[in-house]
Design an enzyme around this catalytic site. Structure first.
Site, mmCIF file in Angstrom:
data_model
loop_
_atom_site.group_PDB
_atom_site.id
_atom_site.type_symbol
_atom_site.label_atom_id
_atom_site.label_comp_id
_atom_site.label_asym_id
_atom_site.label_seq_id
_atom_site.Cartn_x
_atom_site.Cartn_y
_atom_site.Cartn_z
ATOM 1 N N GLY A 52 -3.992 0.639 4.054
ATOM 2 C CA GLY A 52 -3.805 1.123 5.353
ATOM 3 C C GLY A 52 -3.717 -0.018 6.551
ATOM 4 N NE ARG B 298 6.239 4.846 10.707
ATOM 5 C CZ ARG B 298 7.193 5.129 11.128
ATOM 6 N NH1 ARG B 298 8.181 5.792 10.632
ATOM 7 N NH2 ARG B 298 7.183 5.209 12.553
ATOM 8 C CG ASN B 299 2.339 7.819 11.123
ATOM 9 O OD1 ASN B 299 1.966 7.034 10.077
ATOM 10 N ND2 ASN B 299 3.040 7.539 12.008
ATOM 11 N N GLY C 240 -7.286 -1.785 6.365
ATOM 12 C CA GLY C 240 -7.964 -2.114 5.172
ATOM 13 C C GLY C 240 -7.319 -1.139 3.949
ATOM 14 C CB VAL D 96 -6.269 4.253 1.446
ATOM 15 C CG1 VAL D 96 -6.543 5.746 1.626
ATOM 16 C CG2 VAL D 96 -5.468 3.794 2.781
ATOM 17 C CG ASP E 171 -1.445 7.340 10.291
ATOM 18 O OD1 ASP E 171 -1.616 6.041 10.310
ATOM 19 O OD2 ASP E 171 -1.505 7.825 9.291
ATOM 20 C CG ASP F 252 3.827 6.103 14.980
ATOM 21 O OD1 ASP F 252 5.001 6.118 14.907
ATOM 22 O OD2 ASP F 252 2.795 5.200 14.742
ATOM 23 C CB ILE G 258 -5.187 5.851 -3.413
ATOM 24 C CG1 ILE G 258 -5.972 6.068 -2.153
ATOM 25 C CG2 ILE G 258 -5.826 6.439 -4.623
ATOM 26 C CD1 ILE G 258 -5.953 7.287 -1.905
HETATM 27 O O1 ACK Z 1 2.274 7.496 0.265
HETATM 28 P P1 ACK Z 1 0.887 7.210 -0.202
HETATM 29 O O2 ACK Z 1 0.573 7.773 -1.464
HETATM 30 O O3 ACK Z 1 -0.086 8.140 0.852
HETATM 31 O O4 ACK Z 1 0.436 5.832 0.039
HETATM 32 C C1 ACK Z 1 -0.207 5.734 1.197
HETATM 33 C C2 ACK Z 1 -1.625 4.852 1.216
HETATM 34 O O5 ACK Z 1 -2.478 5.625 1.032
HETATM 35 C C3 ACK Z 1 -1.534 4.049 2.681
HETATM 36 O O6 ACK Z 1 -1.688 4.833 3.694
HETATM 37 C C4 ACK Z 1 -2.353 7.167 1.195
HETATM 38 N N1 ACK Z 1 -3.165 7.953 1.912
HETATM 39 C C5 ACK Z 1 -3.687 7.848 3.226
HETATM 40 N N2 ACK Z 1 -4.462 8.634 3.659
HETATM 41 C C6 ACK Z 1 -4.481 9.661 2.398
HETATM 42 C C7 ACK Z 1 -5.398 10.709 2.190
HETATM 43 N N3 ACK Z 1 -5.977 11.293 2.911
HETATM 44 N N4 ACK Z 1 -5.192 11.208 1.153
HETATM 45 C C8 ACK Z 1 -4.212 10.668 -0.059
HETATM 46 N N5 ACK Z 1 -3.579 9.499 0.422
HETATM 47 C C9 ACK Z 1 -3.658 9.051 1.378
HETATM 48 C C10 ACK Z 1 -0.796 7.232 1.732
#
Ligand code: ACK
Length: 394
Positions: free
Chosen positions: A48, A165-166, A51, A53, A179, A161, A45
């Site tokens: 990160g 975005r976090n 690597g 996610v 994060d 941080d 999806i």
């Molecule tokens: O903005 P996003 O769709 O949400 O794109 C980033 C991407 O992975 C890289 O960090 C998504 N992401 C990170 N952790 C999660 C999570 N626990 N559940 C769903 N999406 C996530 C994040």
């Protein structure tokens, strides 16, 4: 293959995994193993810091499968990267709060398993839904983030941080702070820049004392929280727009503060300004922020906008713009050059008096673009005000 499920020990203070000689011991202390067969990885999806996610499902005994996000460590990682990657699991494994993300760990290949957050990160979520929520709902999001931060501050954990975005958002619009990590978070945050004192810092979100002396504390997290408030109320606008990091530092040092985003009720902007006090001891604590937001939620009439207020503090921004066209390019709204020209807006002096109604009449129909143009106009007004009335400076 082995998976580790975190347990939540009843500790009041979080334990820094770096106090362990071997940080992987910390992971073992806070995690319990579960079988590999319970995890099914379905798709990638995003990417990160370390690597990919992935999205997957985890089977729990006697319960329905739950959706999970899996963070991977890319091939060719160094020992240090692996340690840093796992330190996030050791930190998160100690947390247990509805507004803080929790994490589990899979041993081979190394993976971190977290709750799946359907709406992804808060900044992109806000940008996708520009102008769609009532103020009360935005305050609800902020209340959740403050609750998560209050919990972390109570454990003695300083995030360093905190930024939209976090923060992740689930399908019920619950926000969870995420994060975690130590130095590595800042090393890998694309917003983090090197400062003269060394070390990487996300300048726009960081309190002055943390930038200058690396004095990070829950009070510097409060500063960052107010920047998140600003991001939320402006639906994911970039704090300080296109100012350079150096100019952001200088402006903040000179006492300028971000103006209220369009549509932001006065009490919320006042709270931001309180959190941006230079003296960190004067900033409110997260528990006070929660109390204040709860009061506003209980009495939503206080969230109604009165007359449009002129912001009293802002950043000097558009001094380098000499024409309306240049200004529109600066705020990436160059597509409206002809609209402004056709409407007779040939000088910045004329632009400064433009209202939302005028902008609509010029043919700017997108709410997000109206907001962008109007907040930039507000900044210009403040700039003019500040030039003529120096006492406006903090
Ligand atoms: O903005 P996003 O769709 O949400 O794109 C980033 C991407 O992975 C890289 O960090 C998504 N992401 C990170 N952790 C999660 C999570 N626990 N559940 C769903 N999406 C996530 C994040």
């Amino acid at each position: 293959m082995l998976f580790l499920l975190v347990s939540f020990p009843d500790t009041r203070f979080y334990i820094d995994p770096h106090t362990y000689e071997d940080p992987s011991q910390a992971v073992h202390q806070f995690a319990r193993e579960i079988e590999a067969s319970r995890i099914k990885i379905e798709k990638i999806i995003g990417s990160g810091e370390f690597g990919e996610v992935c999205y997957g499902r985890m089977r729990l005994p006697g319960r329905r499968d739950i959706p999970v996000a899996l963070k991977t460590l890319k091939a060719g990682y160094s020992d240090q990267q692996k340690r840093d990657f796992l330190s996030e699991a050791s930190i998160m494994a100690q947390f247990d709060h509805p507004n803080v993300q929790i994490e589990m760990r899979r041993r081979k290949p190394v993976m971190l398993i977290t709750e799946y957050m359907e709406n992804g990160s808060l900044d992109s979520f806000l940008r996708r839904h520009d102008g769609e929520f009532p103020v009360l709902q935005l305050v609800g999001l902020l209340r959740g983030i403050a609750a998560g931060m209050s919990y972390l501050a109570g454990l003695g954990y300083v995030h360093r941080d905190l930024a939209a975005r976090n923060v992740l958002v689930n399908s019920n619009l619950v926000c969870k702070v995420s994060d975690f990590g130590l130095s590595r978070v800042l090393e890998d945050d694309p917003e983090a820049a090197y400062t003269t004192s060394g070390g990487k810092i996300p300048i726009r979100w960081t309190a002055p004392e943390a930038i200058t002396y690396r004095k990070f504390s829950s009070s510097s997290d409060v500063w960052s929280y107010a920047v998140v408030m600003w991001e939320v109320m402006s639906y994911g606008e970039r704090p300080y727009w296109n100012l350079s990091n150096r100019d952001v530092i200088k402006s903040v040092e000179e006492g300028f503060r971000l103006p209220a985003p369009m549509g932001c009720p006065g009490p919320l902007h006042s709270l931001m300004l309180d959190c941006w006090q230079k003296d960190r001891n004067l900033r409110p604590r997260f528990c006070h922020i929660i109390t204040l937001l709860d009061k506003l939620i209980r009495n939503p009439e206080n969230l109604k906008l009165s007359s449009p207020t002129l912001m009293d503090r802002a950043i000097p921004d558009f001094s380098s713009c000499n024409s309306v066209d240049e200004w529109l390019d600066t705020i990436k709204m160059g597509r409206y050059k002809e609209h402004f020209a056709a409407g007779g807006y040939h000088t910045l002096g004329k632009v400064i008096s433009v209202t939302q109604g005028d902008i609509q009449r010029l043919g700017v129909t997108l709410m997000g673009h109206q907001k962008k143009i109007l907040s930039s106009v507000q900044v210009m007004r403040v700039q003019v005000l500040n030039r003529s009335v120096p006492s406006v400076h903090v």
